[in-house]
Scaffold this motif. Structure first.
Motif, PDB file in Angstrom:
ATOM      1  N   ASN A 178       0.827  -1.213   0.000  1.00 20.46           N
ATOM      2  CA  ASN A 178       0.000   0.000   0.000  1.00 20.46           C
ATOM      3  C   ASN A 178       0.859   1.259   0.000  1.00 20.46           C
ATOM      4  OD1 ASN A 178      -2.555  -1.348   2.272  1.00 20.46           O
ATOM      5  ND2 ASN A 178      -2.313  -1.597   0.070  1.00 20.46           N
ATOM      6  N   ARG A 179       1.924   1.264   0.816  1.00 20.83           N
ATOM      7  CA  ARG A 179       2.806   2.444   0.896  1.00 20.83           C
ATOM      8  C   ARG A 179       3.489   2.727  -0.436  1.00 20.83           C
ATOM      9  NH1 ARG A 179       3.902   0.203   6.091  1.00 20.83           N
ATOM     10  NH2 ARG A 179       5.826  -0.793   5.355  1.00 20.83           N
ATOM     11  N   LEU A 180       3.667   1.677  -1.219  1.00 26.54           N
ATOM     12  CA  LEU A 180       4.322   1.833  -2.517  1.00 26.54           C
ATOM     13  C   LEU A 180       3.312   1.959  -3.655  1.00 26.54           C
ATOM     14  CD1 LEU A 180       7.132  -0.820  -1.981  1.00 26.54           C
ATOM     15  CD2 LEU A 180       7.389   1.676  -1.931  1.00 26.54           C
ATOM     16  N   ASN A 181       2.047   2.088  -3.288  1.00 29.83           N
ATOM     17  CA  ASN A 181       0.954   2.249  -4.264  1.00 29.83           C
ATOM     18  C   ASN A 181       0.866   1.078  -5.252  1.00 29.83           C
ATOM     19  OD1 ASN A 181       0.028   4.806  -3.296  1.00 29.83           O
ATOM     20  ND2 ASN A 181       1.800   5.757  -4.266  1.00 29.83           N
ATOM     21  N   ILE A 182       1.159  -0.113  -4.772  1.00 31.77           N
ATOM     22  CA  ILE A 182       1.003  -1.318  -5.592  1.00 31.77           C
ATOM     23  C   ILE A 182      -0.310  -1.984  -5.182  1.00 31.77           C
ATOM     24  CG2 ILE A 182       1.969  -3.566  -6.226  1.00 31.77           C
ATOM     25  CD1 ILE A 182       4.713  -2.482  -5.370  1.00 31.77           C
ATOM     26  N   PRO A 183      -1.271  -2.113  -6.096  1.00 32.93           N
ATOM     27  CA  PRO A 183      -2.552  -2.713  -5.738  1.00 32.93           C
ATOM     28  C   PRO A 183      -2.407  -4.176  -5.314  1.00 32.93           C
ATOM     29  CG  PRO A 183      -2.403  -2.349  -8.109  1.00 32.93           C
ATOM     30  CD  PRO A 183      -1.225  -1.679  -7.508  1.00 32.93           C
ATOM     31  N   VAL A 184      -3.182  -4.563  -4.314  1.00 31.39           N
ATOM     32  CA  VAL A 184      -3.145  -5.923  -3.775  1.00 31.39           C
ATOM     33  C   VAL A 184      -4.526  -6.561  -3.891  1.00 31.39           C
ATOM     34  CG1 VAL A 184      -2.733  -7.325  -1.711  1.00 31.39           C
ATOM     35  CG2 VAL A 184      -1.332  -5.286  -2.128  1.00 31.39           C
ATOM     36  N   LEU A 185      -4.540  -7.825  -4.299  1.00 32.29           N
ATOM     37  CA  LEU A 185      -5.772  -8.610  -4.328  1.00 32.29           C
ATOM     38  C   LEU A 185      -5.526  -9.876  -3.525  1.00 32.29           C
ATOM     39  CD1 LEU A 185      -5.229  -7.292  -7.381  1.00 32.29           C
ATOM     40  CD2 LEU A 185      -7.474  -8.292  -7.803  1.00 32.29           C
ATOM     41  N   THR A 186      -6.509 -10.304  -2.739  1.00 31.75           N
ATOM     42  CA  THR A 186      -6.371 -11.529  -1.969  1.00 31.75           C
ATOM     43  C   THR A 186      -7.168 -12.656  -2.627  1.00 31.75           C
ATOM     44  OG1 THR A 186      -8.147 -10.740  -0.508  1.00 31.75           O
ATOM     45  CG2 THR A 186      -5.868 -10.455   0.254  1.00 31.75           C
ATOM     46  N   LEU A 187      -6.603 -13.872  -2.520  1.00 32.21           N
ATOM     47  CA  LEU A 187      -7.207 -15.052  -3.130  1.00 32.21           C
ATOM     48  C   LEU A 187      -7.487 -16.112  -2.068  1.00 32.21           C
ATOM     49  CD1 LEU A 187      -4.849 -15.510  -6.239  1.00 32.21           C
ATOM     50  CD2 LEU A 187      -6.907 -14.101  -6.065  1.00 32.21           C
ATOM     51  N   ASP A 188      -8.674 -16.652  -2.061  1.00 28.82           N
ATOM     52  CA  ASP A 188      -9.106 -17.752  -1.202  1.00 28.82           C
ATOM     53  C   ASP A 188      -9.196 -17.368   0.274  1.00 28.82           C
ATOM     54  OD1 ASP A 188      -9.864 -20.538  -0.729  1.00 28.82           O
ATOM     55  OD2 ASP A 188      -7.901 -20.737   0.222  1.00 28.82           O
ATOM     56  N   ARG A 189      -8.128 -16.768   0.824  1.00 32.37           N
ATOM     57  CA  ARG A 189      -8.139 -16.325   2.219  1.00 32.37           C
ATOM     58  C   ARG A 189      -8.082 -14.800   2.253  1.00 32.37           C
ATOM     59  NH1 ARG A 189      -3.225 -20.319   4.181  1.00 32.37           N
ATOM     60  NH2 ARG A 189      -4.267 -22.302   3.739  1.00 32.37           N
ATOM     61  N   GLY A 190      -8.848 -14.222   3.149  1.00 31.25           N
ATOM     62  CA  GLY A 190      -8.896 -12.769   3.240  1.00 31.25           C
ATOM     63  C   GLY A 190      -7.843 -12.212   4.182  1.00 31.25           C
ATOM     64  N   ALA A 191      -7.807 -10.887   4.286  1.00 32.76           N
ATOM     65  CA  ALA A 191      -6.879 -10.184   5.180  1.00 32.76           C
ATOM     66  C   ALA A 191      -7.684  -9.364   6.174  1.00 32.76           C
ATOM     67  CB  ALA A 191      -5.953  -9.286   4.370  1.00 32.76           C
ATOM     68  N   ASN A 192      -7.153  -9.246   7.390  1.00 35.69           N
ATOM     69  CA  ASN A 192      -7.853  -8.494   8.442  1.00 35.69           C
ATOM     70  C   ASN A 192      -7.389  -7.050   8.553  1.00 35.69           C
ATOM     71  OD1 ASN A 192      -9.402 -10.714   9.118  1.00 35.69           O
ATOM     72  ND2 ASN A 192      -8.002 -11.419  10.709  1.00 35.69           N
ATOM     73  N   GLY A 193      -6.738  -6.558   7.518  1.00 38.49           N
ATOM     74  CA  GLY A 193      -6.292  -5.167   7.517  1.00 38.49           C
ATOM     75  C   GLY A 193      -5.546  -4.852   6.240  1.00 38.49           C
ATOM     76  N   GLY A 194      -5.174  -3.573   6.088  1.00 38.75           N
ATOM     77  CA  GLY A 194      -4.538  -3.147   4.854  1.00 38.75           C
ATOM     78  C   GLY A 194      -5.586  -2.875   3.791  1.00 38.75           C
ATOM     79  N   GLU A 195      -5.165  -2.223   2.722  1.00 39.78           N
ATOM     80  CA  GLU A 195      -6.093  -1.876   1.631  1.00 39.78           C
ATOM     81  C   GLU A 195      -6.002  -2.918   0.533  1.00 39.78           C
ATOM     82  OE1 GLU A 195      -6.783   1.726  -1.589  1.00 39.78           O
ATOM     83  OE2 GLU A 195      -5.736   2.157   0.298  1.00 39.78           O
ATOM     84  N   VAL A 196      -7.123  -3.597   0.281  1.00 41.60           N
ATOM     85  CA  VAL A 196      -7.188  -4.645  -0.733  1.00 41.60           C
ATOM     86  C   VAL A 196      -8.183  -4.235  -1.817  1.00 41.60           C
ATOM     87  CG1 VAL A 196      -7.824  -7.054  -1.165  1.00 41.60           C
ATOM     88  CG2 VAL A 196      -6.573  -6.442   0.915  1.00 41.60           C
ATOM     89  N   VAL A 197      -7.756  -4.320  -3.061  1.00 38.63           N
ATOM     90  CA  VAL A 197      -8.598  -3.931  -4.192  1.00 38.63           C
ATOM     91  C   VAL A 197      -9.800  -4.863  -4.317  1.00 38.63           C
ATOM     92  CG1 VAL A 197      -8.677  -3.864  -6.719  1.00 38.63           C
ATOM     93  CG2 VAL A 197      -6.745  -2.840  -5.504  1.00 38.63           C
ATOM     94  N   SER A 198      -9.543  -6.170  -4.209  1.00 35.68           N
ATOM     95  CA  SER A 198     -10.620  -7.135  -4.370  1.00 35.68           C
ATOM     96  C   SER A 198     -10.227  -8.451  -3.699  1.00 35.68           C
ATOM     97  CB  SER A 198     -10.901  -7.383  -5.856  1.00 35.68           C
ATOM     98  OG  SER A 198     -12.004  -8.251  -6.040  1.00 35.68           O
TER      99      SER A 198
END
Length: 293
Positions: A102-122
Protein backbone atom coordinates in the motif's frame (compact mmCIF):
# COMPACT_ATOMS: atom_id res chain seq x y z
CA UNK A 1 21.32 -3.39 -51.75
CA UNK A 2 17.84 -4.89 -51.54
CA UNK A 3 19.20 -7.82 -49.47
CA UNK A 4 20.92 -5.37 -47.12
CA UNK A 5 17.71 -3.40 -46.64
CA UNK A 6 15.78 -6.61 -45.93
CA UNK A 7 18.43 -7.64 -43.39
CA UNK A 8 18.30 -4.26 -41.64
CA UNK A 9 14.48 -4.40 -41.48
CA UNK A 10 14.62 -7.90 -39.99
CA UNK A 11 17.12 -6.76 -37.36
CA UNK A 12 14.98 -3.74 -36.48
CA UNK A 13 11.84 -5.90 -36.25
CA UNK A 14 13.63 -8.38 -34.02
CA UNK A 15 14.83 -5.53 -31.82
CA UNK A 16 11.30 -4.14 -31.56
CA UNK A 17 9.90 -7.52 -30.54
CA UNK A 18 12.68 -7.95 -27.97
CA UNK A 19 12.02 -4.52 -26.43
CA UNK A 20 8.30 -5.26 -26.36
CA UNK A 21 8.91 -8.54 -24.55
CA UNK A 22 11.21 -6.86 -22.07
CA UNK A 23 8.60 -4.17 -21.44
CA UNK A 24 5.93 -6.74 -20.57
CA UNK A 25 4.11 -5.71 -17.38
CA UNK A 26 4.73 -7.88 -14.34
CA UNK A 27 2.36 -9.21 -11.73
CA UNK A 28 3.22 -11.33 -8.71
CA UNK A 29 1.27 -14.07 -7.01
CA UNK A 30 2.41 -15.03 -3.49
CA UNK A 31 1.07 -18.35 -2.19
CA UNK A 32 0.79 -19.45 1.41
CA UNK A 33 2.17 -22.80 0.23
CA UNK A 34 2.61 -24.75 -2.99
CA UNK A 35 2.82 -28.01 -1.07
CA UNK A 36 -0.90 -28.43 -1.56
CA UNK A 37 -2.68 -29.57 -4.77
CA UNK A 38 -5.36 -26.90 -4.35
CA UNK A 39 -2.87 -24.05 -4.65
CA UNK A 40 -0.96 -25.78 -7.43
CA UNK A 41 -4.19 -25.79 -9.45
CA UNK A 42 -4.79 -22.14 -8.56
CA UNK A 43 -1.27 -21.33 -9.77
CA UNK A 44 -1.98 -23.04 -13.10
CA UNK A 45 -5.14 -20.98 -13.64
CA UNK A 46 -3.28 -17.75 -12.85
CA UNK A 47 -0.33 -18.59 -15.11
CA UNK A 48 -2.52 -19.51 -18.09
CA UNK A 49 -4.53 -16.31 -17.75
CA UNK A 50 -1.44 -14.13 -17.31
CA UNK A 51 0.05 -15.61 -20.47
CA UNK A 52 -3.16 -15.01 -22.38
CA UNK A 53 -3.35 -11.39 -21.21
CA UNK A 54 0.34 -10.70 -21.85
CA UNK A 55 1.66 -10.40 -18.29
CA UNK A 56 4.88 -11.76 -16.85
CA UNK A 57 3.72 -13.56 -13.68
CA UNK A 58 6.16 -13.97 -10.79
CA UNK A 59 5.19 -16.89 -8.53
CA UNK A 60 6.49 -17.15 -4.96
CA UNK A 61 5.90 -19.73 -2.21
CA UNK A 62 5.73 -18.60 1.44
CA UNK A 63 5.89 -22.18 2.79
CA UNK A 64 3.22 -21.32 5.38
CA UNK A 65 5.64 -18.89 7.06
CA UNK A 66 4.38 -15.30 7.61
CA UNK A 67 8.00 -14.02 7.79
CA UNK A 68 8.76 -15.53 4.41
CA UNK A 69 5.50 -14.13 3.10
CA UNK A 70 6.60 -10.61 4.07
CA UNK A 71 10.03 -11.21 2.50
CA UNK A 72 8.33 -12.45 -0.70
CA UNK A 73 6.18 -9.33 -0.93
CA UNK A 74 9.26 -7.14 -0.37
CA UNK A 75 10.97 -9.01 -3.21
CA UNK A 76 8.08 -8.38 -5.59
CA UNK A 77 8.14 -4.65 -4.84
CA UNK A 78 11.75 -4.33 -6.03
CA UNK A 79 11.03 -6.36 -9.16
CA UNK A 80 8.73 -3.74 -10.61
CA UNK A 81 5.40 -5.53 -10.36
CA UNK A 82 2.23 -3.65 -11.22
CA UNK A 83 0.01 -5.69 -8.90
CA UNK A 84 0.33 -8.34 -6.20
CA UNK A 85 -2.04 -11.27 -5.76
CA UNK A 86 -1.67 -12.90 -2.37
CA UNK A 87 -3.05 -16.03 -0.77
CA UNK A 88 -2.34 -15.25 2.91
CA UNK A 89 -0.60 -17.60 5.32
CA UNK A 90 -2.59 -15.94 8.08
CA UNK A 91 -5.29 -13.28 7.86
CA UNK A 92 -3.69 -11.19 10.62
CA UNK A 93 -0.01 -11.69 9.79
CA UNK A 94 -0.49 -10.77 6.12
CA UNK A 95 -1.53 -7.23 7.06
CA UNK A 96 2.10 -6.04 7.34
CA UNK A 97 2.85 -7.31 3.84
CA UNK A 98 -0.25 -5.65 2.40
CA UNK A 99 0.53 -2.33 4.07
CA UNK A 100 4.04 -2.45 2.63
CA UNK A 101 2.54 -2.71 -0.86
CA UNK A 102 0.00 0.00 0.00
CA UNK A 103 2.81 2.44 0.90
CA UNK A 104 4.32 1.83 -2.52
CA UNK A 105 0.95 2.25 -4.26
CA UNK A 106 1.00 -1.32 -5.59
CA UNK A 107 -2.55 -2.71 -5.74
CA UNK A 108 -3.15 -5.92 -3.77
CA UNK A 109 -5.77 -8.61 -4.33
CA UNK A 110 -6.37 -11.53 -1.97
CA UNK A 111 -7.21 -15.05 -3.13
CA UNK A 112 -9.11 -17.75 -1.20
CA UNK A 113 -8.14 -16.32 2.22
CA UNK A 114 -8.90 -12.77 3.24
CA UNK A 115 -6.88 -10.18 5.18
CA UNK A 116 -7.85 -8.49 8.44
CA UNK A 117 -6.29 -5.17 7.52
CA UNK A 118 -4.54 -3.15 4.85
CA UNK A 119 -6.09 -1.88 1.63
CA UNK A 120 -7.19 -4.65 -0.73
CA UNK A 121 -8.60 -3.93 -4.19
CA UNK A 122 -10.62 -7.14 -4.37
CA UNK A 123 -11.01 -10.48 -2.61
CA UNK A 124 -11.66 -13.50 -4.86
CA UNK A 125 -12.86 -16.63 -3.07
CA UNK A 126 -15.63 -19.11 -2.57
CA UNK A 127 -18.17 -18.36 0.15
CA UNK A 128 -16.56 -20.48 2.86
CA UNK A 129 -19.42 -19.95 5.30
CA UNK A 130 -21.93 -21.32 2.81
CA UNK A 131 -19.55 -24.20 2.04
CA UNK A 132 -19.19 -25.15 5.69
CA UNK A 133 -22.96 -25.16 6.08
CA UNK A 134 -23.31 -27.30 2.95
CA UNK A 135 -20.96 -29.86 4.53
CA UNK A 136 -23.00 -29.92 7.73
CA UNK A 137 -26.29 -30.28 5.87
CA UNK A 138 -24.86 -33.17 3.86
CA UNK A 139 -23.88 -34.98 7.08
CA UNK A 140 -27.41 -34.55 8.46
CA UNK A 141 -28.77 -35.93 5.20
CA UNK A 142 -26.46 -38.96 5.32
CA UNK A 143 -26.33 -39.76 9.05
CA UNK A 144 -29.37 -38.04 10.54
CA UNK A 145 -30.28 -35.08 12.72
CA UNK A 146 -28.54 -36.55 15.79
CA UNK A 147 -25.22 -37.33 14.11
CA UNK A 148 -22.16 -37.35 16.37
CA UNK A 149 -19.48 -35.35 14.58
CA UNK A 150 -15.86 -34.26 14.77
CA UNK A 151 -14.44 -31.20 13.03
CA UNK A 152 -10.85 -30.97 11.78
CA UNK A 153 -10.00 -27.27 11.56
CA UNK A 154 -7.51 -25.61 9.24
CA UNK A 155 -4.76 -23.19 10.23
CA UNK A 156 -5.93 -21.06 13.14
CA UNK A 157 -6.06 -17.41 12.13
CA UNK A 158 -6.92 -17.97 8.47
CA UNK A 159 -10.21 -16.66 7.16
CA UNK A 160 -10.84 -19.98 5.38
CA UNK A 161 -10.68 -21.97 8.63
CA UNK A 162 -12.71 -19.44 10.56
CA UNK A 163 -15.45 -19.15 7.93
CA UNK A 164 -15.72 -22.86 7.10
CA UNK A 165 -16.01 -23.56 10.81
CA UNK A 166 -18.63 -20.84 11.20
CA UNK A 167 -20.74 -22.26 8.40
CA UNK A 168 -20.45 -25.79 9.78
CA UNK A 169 -21.52 -24.61 13.22
CA UNK A 170 -24.60 -22.97 11.64
CA UNK A 171 -25.59 -26.44 10.46
CA UNK A 172 -24.78 -28.02 13.83
CA UNK A 173 -26.88 -25.45 15.73
CA UNK A 174 -29.70 -25.76 13.23
CA UNK A 175 -29.96 -29.50 13.84
CA UNK A 176 -29.55 -31.94 16.71
CA UNK A 177 -26.01 -32.91 15.73
CA UNK A 178 -23.58 -33.33 18.59
CA UNK A 179 -20.09 -31.90 18.10
CA UNK A 180 -17.79 -34.27 19.99
CA UNK A 181 -14.54 -32.45 19.27
CA UNK A 182 -13.00 -29.76 17.08
CA UNK A 183 -9.24 -29.52 16.64
CA UNK A 184 -6.79 -27.96 14.19
CA UNK A 185 -4.75 -30.17 11.87
CA UNK A 186 -3.20 -27.26 9.97
CA UNK A 187 -4.67 -28.08 6.54
CA UNK A 188 -2.08 -30.92 6.27
CA UNK A 189 -2.68 -34.59 5.44
CA UNK A 190 -0.20 -36.09 7.92
CA UNK A 191 -1.51 -33.89 10.73
CA UNK A 192 -5.04 -34.82 9.74
CA UNK A 193 -4.15 -38.48 10.19
CA UNK A 194 -2.42 -38.06 13.55
CA UNK A 195 -5.05 -35.72 15.01
CA UNK A 196 -7.86 -37.97 13.79
CA UNK A 197 -6.16 -41.02 15.29
CA UNK A 198 -6.12 -39.36 18.72
CA UNK A 199 -9.69 -38.09 18.39
CA UNK A 200 -10.96 -41.54 17.41
CA UNK A 201 -9.53 -43.01 20.60
CA UNK A 202 -11.16 -40.30 22.70
CA UNK A 203 -14.48 -40.40 20.79
CA UNK A 204 -15.13 -43.99 19.68
CA UNK A 205 -18.81 -43.28 18.94
CA UNK A 206 -18.13 -40.64 16.24
CA UNK A 207 -20.23 -41.06 13.09
CA UNK A 208 -19.00 -38.30 10.80
CA UNK A 209 -16.06 -35.95 10.27
CA UNK A 210 -15.95 -32.58 8.58
CA UNK A 211 -12.43 -31.51 7.55
CA UNK A 212 -11.74 -27.96 6.41
CA UNK A 213 -9.85 -29.21 3.36
CA UNK A 214 -9.37 -32.40 1.35
CA UNK A 215 -5.81 -32.89 2.56
CA UNK A 216 -6.92 -33.25 6.19
CA UNK A 217 -9.91 -35.30 5.07
CA UNK A 218 -7.64 -37.77 3.28
CA UNK A 219 -5.46 -38.01 6.37
CA UNK A 220 -8.55 -38.66 8.49
CA UNK A 221 -9.58 -41.44 6.10
CA UNK A 222 -6.23 -43.18 6.66
CA UNK A 223 -6.70 -43.05 10.45
CA UNK A 224 -10.28 -44.31 10.21
CA UNK A 225 -9.32 -47.16 7.89
CA UNK A 226 -6.54 -48.20 10.30
CA UNK A 227 -9.02 -48.20 13.20
CA UNK A 228 -11.48 -50.44 11.37
CA UNK A 229 -14.36 -48.07 12.17
CA UNK A 230 -17.05 -46.89 9.77
CA UNK A 231 -17.15 -43.08 9.82
CA UNK A 232 -18.12 -40.82 6.93
CA UNK A 233 -15.71 -38.02 6.05
CA UNK A 234 -16.54 -34.79 4.23
CA UNK A 235 -13.72 -32.64 2.87
CA UNK A 236 -13.53 -29.21 1.30
CA UNK A 237 -11.87 -27.91 -1.90
CA UNK A 238 -12.70 -30.52 -4.54
CA UNK A 239 -9.07 -31.31 -5.37
CA UNK A 240 -8.38 -34.01 -7.96
CA UNK A 241 -7.36 -36.44 -5.20
CA UNK A 242 -10.39 -35.51 -3.14
CA UNK A 243 -12.78 -36.16 -6.02
CA UNK A 244 -11.01 -39.42 -6.84
CA UNK A 245 -11.38 -40.49 -3.20
CA UNK A 246 -15.12 -39.75 -3.43
CA UNK A 247 -15.36 -41.85 -6.58
CA UNK A 248 -13.52 -44.69 -4.81
CA UNK A 249 -15.87 -44.49 -1.84
CA UNK A 250 -13.16 -43.36 0.60
CA UNK A 251 -14.46 -39.82 1.11
CA UNK A 252 -18.21 -39.48 1.40
CA UNK A 253 -18.15 -35.99 -0.15
CA UNK A 254 -16.12 -32.86 -0.79
CA UNK A 255 -17.37 -29.30 -1.04
CA UNK A 256 -15.76 -28.39 -4.34
CA UNK A 257 -14.18 -25.05 -5.06
CA UNK A 258 -12.71 -24.05 -8.42
CA UNK A 259 -9.09 -23.12 -7.62
CA UNK A 260 -8.14 -22.68 -11.28
CA UNK A 261 -10.98 -20.17 -11.67
CA UNK A 262 -9.92 -18.32 -8.50
CA UNK A 263 -6.41 -17.92 -9.94
CA UNK A 264 -7.72 -16.89 -13.35
CA UNK A 265 -10.16 -14.36 -11.91
CA UNK A 266 -7.39 -12.93 -9.74
CA UNK A 267 -5.25 -12.10 -12.76
CA UNK A 268 -8.22 -10.88 -14.82
CA UNK A 269 -9.42 -8.62 -12.00
CA UNK A 270 -5.94 -7.18 -11.43
CA UNK A 271 -5.60 -6.50 -15.16
CA UNK A 272 -8.98 -4.79 -15.30
CA UNK A 273 -8.07 -2.60 -12.31
CA UNK A 274 -4.70 -1.65 -13.81
CA UNK A 275 -6.48 -0.53 -16.98
CA UNK A 276 -8.76 1.78 -15.00
CA UNK A 277 -11.80 -0.46 -14.76
CA UNK A 278 -14.14 -0.77 -11.79
CA UNK A 279 -13.83 -4.02 -9.84
CA UNK A 280 -15.95 -5.48 -7.05
CA UNK A 281 -14.60 -5.63 -3.50
CA UNK A 282 -15.56 -9.30 -3.34
CA UNK A 283 -15.88 -11.72 -6.25
CA UNK A 284 -17.52 -15.01 -5.21
CA UNK A 285 -16.67 -18.28 -6.93
CA UNK A 286 -19.44 -20.94 -6.93
CA UNK A 287 -19.32 -24.11 -4.79
CA UNK A 288 -20.93 -27.52 -5.17
CA UNK A 289 -21.02 -30.75 -3.17
CA UNK A 290 -19.47 -33.71 -5.00
CA UNK A 291 -20.71 -36.90 -3.37
CA UNK A 292 -21.59 -40.53 -3.85
CA UNK A 293 -25.23 -40.98 -2.92
Amino acid sequence: MKKLATFIYAVLLSSTVSVSAQAQDKMAIVFSTLNNPFFVTMKKGAEETAKRLGYDLIVLDSENDPKKELANVKETTVRGVKAILINPTNSDAVVNAIRLANRLNIPVLTLDRGANGGEVVSHIASDNIVGGEMAGNYIVEKVGMKAKVIQLEGIVGTSAARERGEGFMHAVKGSEMKLLASKSAGFERDKGESVMDNLLKANPDVQAVFAHNDEMALGAVRAIQASGKEVIVVGFDGTDEGIEAVNLGQLSATVAQQPDLIGALGVETASKFLKGGQVDDYIPVPLKVIARY
